[in-house]
Write a protein that holds these residues in place. Structure first.
Motif, PDB file in Angstrom:
ATOM      1  N   GLU A  71      -7.651  -2.671   2.489  1.00  0.00           N
ATOM      2  CA  GLU A  71      -6.291  -2.983   2.842  1.00  0.00           C
ATOM      3  C   GLU A  71      -5.718  -2.001   1.974  1.00  0.00           C
ATOM      4  O   GLU A  71      -6.388  -1.745   0.739  1.00  0.00           O
ATOM      5  CB  GLU A  71      -5.398  -4.535   3.235  1.00  0.00           C
ATOM      6  CG  GLU A  71      -4.409  -4.160   3.667  1.00  0.00           C
ATOM      7  CD  GLU A  71      -3.859  -5.578   4.139  1.00  0.00           C
ATOM      8  OE1 GLU A  71      -4.054  -6.110   5.573  1.00  0.00           O
ATOM      9  OE2 GLU A  71      -2.868  -6.338   3.148  1.00  0.00           O
ATOM     10  N   VAL A  72      -4.607  -1.479   2.560  1.00  0.00           N
ATOM     11  CA  VAL A  72      -3.608  -0.720   1.291  1.00  0.00           C
ATOM     12  C   VAL A  72      -2.388  -0.454   1.182  1.00  0.00           C
ATOM     13  O   VAL A  72      -1.920  -0.607   2.674  1.00  0.00           O
ATOM     14  CB  VAL A  72      -4.246   1.450   1.149  1.00  0.00           C
ATOM     15  CG1 VAL A  72      -5.548   1.364   0.590  1.00  0.00           C
ATOM     16  CG2 VAL A  72      -3.854   1.481   2.617  1.00  0.00           C
ATOM     17  N   ASP A  73      -1.922  -0.357   0.344  1.00  0.00           N
ATOM     18  CA  ASP A  73      -0.079  -0.369   0.195  1.00  0.00           C
ATOM     19  C   ASP A  73      -0.260   1.135   0.634  1.00  0.00           C
ATOM     20  O   ASP A  73       0.037   1.702  -0.159  1.00  0.00           O
ATOM     21  CB  ASP A  73       0.726  -1.344  -0.350  1.00  0.00           C
ATOM     22  CG  ASP A  73       2.187  -1.084  -0.035  1.00  0.00           C
ATOM     23  OD1 ASP A  73       2.782  -0.576   0.790  1.00  0.00           O
ATOM     24  OD2 ASP A  73       2.383  -1.484  -0.985  1.00  0.00           O
ATOM     25  N   GLY A  74      -0.266   1.880   1.760  1.00  0.00           N
ATOM     26  CA  GLY A  74      -0.358   3.129   2.402  1.00  0.00           C
ATOM     27  C   GLY A  74       1.253   3.138   2.836  1.00  0.00           C
ATOM     28  O   GLY A  74       1.615   4.377   1.527  1.00  0.00           O
ATOM     29  N   GLY A  75       2.314   2.534   2.056  1.00  0.00           N
ATOM     30  CA  GLY A  75       3.420   2.817   2.338  1.00  0.00           C
ATOM     31  C   GLY A  75       4.341   2.654   1.221  1.00  0.00           C
ATOM     32  O   GLY A  75       4.326   4.042   0.739  1.00  0.00           O
ATOM     33  N   ARG A  76       3.823   2.272   0.123  1.00  0.00           N
ATOM     34  CA  ARG A  76       3.701   2.513  -1.460  1.00  0.00           C
ATOM     35  C   ARG A  76       2.881   3.718  -1.977  1.00  0.00           C
ATOM     36  O   ARG A  76       3.690   5.019  -2.706  1.00  0.00           O
ATOM     37  CB  ARG A  76       3.160   1.548  -2.158  1.00  0.00           C
ATOM     38  CG  ARG A  76       3.637   0.978  -3.753  1.00  0.00           C
ATOM     39  CD  ARG A  76       3.706   0.024  -4.039  1.00  0.00           C
ATOM     40  NE  ARG A  76       2.589  -0.688  -4.120  1.00  0.00           N
ATOM     41  CZ  ARG A  76       1.989  -0.300  -4.793  1.00  0.00           C
ATOM     42  NH1 ARG A  76       1.729   0.065  -5.925  1.00  0.00           N
ATOM     43  NH2 ARG A  76       0.773  -1.234  -4.405  1.00  0.00           N
ATOM     44  N   LEU A  77       1.940   4.395  -1.340  1.00  0.00           N
ATOM     45  CA  LEU A  77       0.751   5.289  -1.627  1.00  0.00           C
ATOM     46  C   LEU A  77       1.391   6.529  -1.103  1.00  0.00           C
ATOM     47  O   LEU A  77       2.091   7.567  -2.276  1.00  0.00           O
ATOM     48  CB  LEU A  77       0.120   5.417  -1.250  1.00  0.00           C
ATOM     49  CG  LEU A  77      -1.691   3.715  -2.468  1.00  0.00           C
ATOM     50  CD1 LEU A  77      -2.443   3.925  -1.294  1.00  0.00           C
ATOM     51  CD2 LEU A  77      -1.218   4.077  -3.569  1.00  0.00           C
ATOM     52  N   HIS A  78       2.090   6.305  -0.248  1.00  0.00           N
ATOM     53  CA  HIS A  78       2.404   7.104   0.336  1.00  0.00           C
ATOM     54  C   HIS A  78       4.378   8.055  -0.247  1.00  0.00           C
ATOM     55  O   HIS A  78       3.979   9.062  -0.814  1.00  0.00           O
ATOM     56  CB  HIS A  78       3.283   7.850   1.600  1.00  0.00           C
ATOM     57  CG  HIS A  78       3.535   8.511   2.916  1.00  0.00           C
ATOM     58  ND1 HIS A  78       4.075   8.601   4.611  1.00  0.00           N
ATOM     59  CD2 HIS A  78       4.266   9.263   2.312  1.00  0.00           C
ATOM     60  CE1 HIS A  78       4.125   9.284   4.405  1.00  0.00           C
ATOM     61  NE2 HIS A  78       5.205  10.036   3.586  1.00  0.00           N
TER      62      HIS A  78
ATOM     63  N   GLY B   6       8.580   2.962   2.935  1.00  0.00           N
ATOM     64  CA  GLY B   6       8.616   1.524   2.294  1.00  0.00           C
ATOM     65  C   GLY B   6       7.465   1.002   2.369  1.00  0.00           C
ATOM     66  O   GLY B   6       7.030   1.228   2.926  1.00  0.00           O
TER      67      GLY B   6
ATOM     68  N   PHE C  49      -2.225  -1.712   5.215  1.00  0.00           N
ATOM     69  CA  PHE C  49      -2.241  -1.786   6.965  1.00  0.00           C
ATOM     70  C   PHE C  49      -4.095  -1.033   6.095  1.00  0.00           C
ATOM     71  O   PHE C  49      -4.287  -0.705   5.422  1.00  0.00           O
ATOM     72  CB  PHE C  49      -1.894  -0.143   6.792  1.00  0.00           C
ATOM     73  CG  PHE C  49      -1.553   0.258   7.103  1.00  0.00           C
ATOM     74  CD1 PHE C  49      -2.854   1.997   6.624  1.00  0.00           C
ATOM     75  CD2 PHE C  49      -0.364   1.059   6.051  1.00  0.00           C
ATOM     76  CE1 PHE C  49      -2.275   2.591   6.181  1.00  0.00           C
ATOM     77  CE2 PHE C  49      -0.134   2.392   6.387  1.00  0.00           C
ATOM     78  CZ  PHE C  49      -0.633   3.271   5.660  1.00  0.00           C
TER      79      PHE C  49
END
Lengths: 365, 365
Positions: free
Chosen positions: A281-288, B276, B280
């Motif tokens: 799992e990654v915090d994809g929103g934050r990384l993006h 935000g 995932f």
């Protein structure tokens, strides 16, 4: 002649006998001096990467070589010239293709190349090898004993060239660098950033306890060693500082994503590791969001071309000789070649393992 | 004078009265013609992004403006000159900083800038505004009616410049482009790739049913529309072709990662969305390996500088006039300014919503 080869599934390399190869037109015959061993060799031996040439049942290993021209065979090379071979060649069914014609085989997609000693073509771990003359990069006699470091250094030359290009649309003035991994490639790269490239603030992340010869090299270079068990990559900006450059040489997939968090605004991460599949799992929103709002870049880089080899030779000449001496932890003759390869039953991160970089010597210089 | 402002928490903009501003030395007074509305305005109104100037309790909206110089105030500008203002300014406590001195405020990190109409400084949705003369980019009279498109096009100019820079270390010959998002920015960008940049193979991903005016524009441009409900981003290379360039304008965080899978070897993805937090699972090992073995790059890009505005004006002049006419779905006078903003109770993706790009008109041209 003697050669070191691996059969798929064998799990360890073995010494075999092969005829001395005959150079084709345009090729020179090279007497092999030394060939380095790296993590890619381990992966090829373990069967996780690479493959034998078509129609063969074993692969001669070795892609980090230095040799001396034995027979120029009508090419522009001279007998006695020390040379380092590049790694990629056109696939067996074609003479060349657009990537080789441009001098950029490192940008060829899968299927458009073979790699000597890795996939589809025999390597340089033999007493003699042949190569097209334009794939042999001259090196001076004084650097020849460590010429097997040219190929790994060329990998970094390319990665840094591509990373810098990714920041060339604006006035970028990088000052801080984080190297992920303190294996031989990480150490050489940290040494390059610190010495030949002149960065004052260089950090190198590993997971070994002091004392260890790799950490001693970092200390001597005035590179800050970061123990990943104490400080995770995302914590590095807070504990140390945000990084203008991150260079990943661990093959640990989470590092590819965590690098984005370690970067300063406008920074760039160069990825070089080749991990297997691994879902997490990654915090994809934050990384993006972080990539966008802070203009960050991530570039993957593989292999290197003749220009990178030439740059690497300049770099090798500029590195402090003590760094080279300390990084090369062992050069072994054919009679004890096994010592150059890691024991697959060992934990490579064990603290009593003081191996950094090894090579096999095929003939005296 | 009339202005359109939002109070934090109000959820909708309102029409307010303000004194006509007085230009400071070095500033010109500009009579506002038209100001575009985009997704950033929606986010500012919803409170998810941006912020009021220090000491104020509301923010004048608008960052996509075109106006005419009313009073040059001793600057090099001439009365009657049509101009487009750039967006970033130094923070209130400083005169300038290194990013503004270099002409690269778009590369300034958080805290080193304010953004007019977005964060920390009033925008251009007022009958008059003042601006330093060097933040006003001249535009010809014939383009002035659609000059509010210069700012969004400049965002793409910068992103493409940075993406191309990331591929400048080798002989890159991109042929296929995928634009993620068929909102106004996605449409303008697809039109740029297809017309002013001359790409033959351009694809644009959205999630609307035909018939829809945005898809009609793509059809007319000979851009292939991909419905994301039928073909996911990772499936695109198989169903269509691998992409040399991916341009993300959806703000959908999974697209940032899926872009890597849509890229051809040596390709580059430009990310522009600002999502935000959202966690995932990704196959991080596969993405990391794919980046490395195929020399892929990902670059984030935000904002734009004066040079990008100048390029955007050239691009605007080169775009087919029918594209501009069809993209601009409505220009509304102050008496009906609400129509220029999306209704927050609407589902913006509803098929009966034929809005593409709107602007508010503050005075006749």
């Amino acid at each position: 002649m003697k050669a070191i080869a691996v059969e798929p599934g064998a799990g360890t390399p073995s010494l075999i006998d092969l005829p001395v190869p005959e150079p084709a037109p345009g090729e020179a015959l090279v007497r092999t001096l030394r060939v380095g061993v790296d993590g890619t060799d381990d992966e090829v031996i373990a069967g996780g990467h690479g493959g034998v040439p078509d129609g063969d049942d074993r692969l001669v290993l070795g892609h980090e070589a230095v040799g001396v021209v034995e027979d120029p065979n009508g090419t522009d090379l001279e007998e006695g010239q020390y040379v380092v071979p590049t790694v990629r060649r056109p696939p067996p069914d074609v003479e060349t293709n657009v990537y080789f014609e441009r001098g950029e085989p490192d940008m060829a997609p899968e299927g458009a190349y073979v790699e000597r000693g890795i996939v589809g073509a025999h390597g340089f771990m033999a007493e003699y090898f042949t190569s097209p003359a334009d794939c042999l990069v001259p090196i001076s006699a004084d650097l020849a004993p460590v010429g097997f470091l040219v190929e790994p250094i060329s990998i970094t030359e390319k990665a840094i060239e591509h990373a810098a290009a990714a920041r060339s649309a604006f006035d970028w003035q990088p000052e801080s660098v984080l190297v992920l991994g303190n294996g031989s490639l990480g150490l050489l790269t940290a040494a390059m950033f610190r010495t030949t490239m002149g960065y004052d603030r260089v950090y190198c992340l590993g997971r070994r306890d002091r004392p260890h010869p790799s950490i001693a090299i970092l200390d001597e270079l005035d590179v800050t060693y970061i123990d990943s068990r104490e400080t995770s990559v995302p914590e590095i900006p807070e504990v140390y500082e945000p990084m203008d450059v991150v260079y990943e040489a661990t093959g640990y997939a989470k590092h590819a994503f965590e690098s984005i968090e370690a970067l300063a605004p406008n920074g760039v991460a160069a990825l070089l590791g080749v991990p297997g599949d691994w879902s997490f799992e990654v915090d994809g929103g934050r990384l993006h969001r972080e990539m966008v709002l802070h203009n960050k870049a991530v570039v993957g880089s593989v292999n290197s071309n003749r220009d990178h080899f030439a740059s690497a030779i300049d770099t090798l000449a500029g590195l402090p000789s003590w760094v080279i001496e300390d990084v090369v932890s062992g050069v072994y003759g054919l009679e004890e070649y096994e010592r150059a390869f890691s024991d697959p039953t060992d934990d490579a991160t064990a603290d009593d393992d003081t191996t950094i970089k090894t090579a096999v010597e095929f003939s005296n210089i």
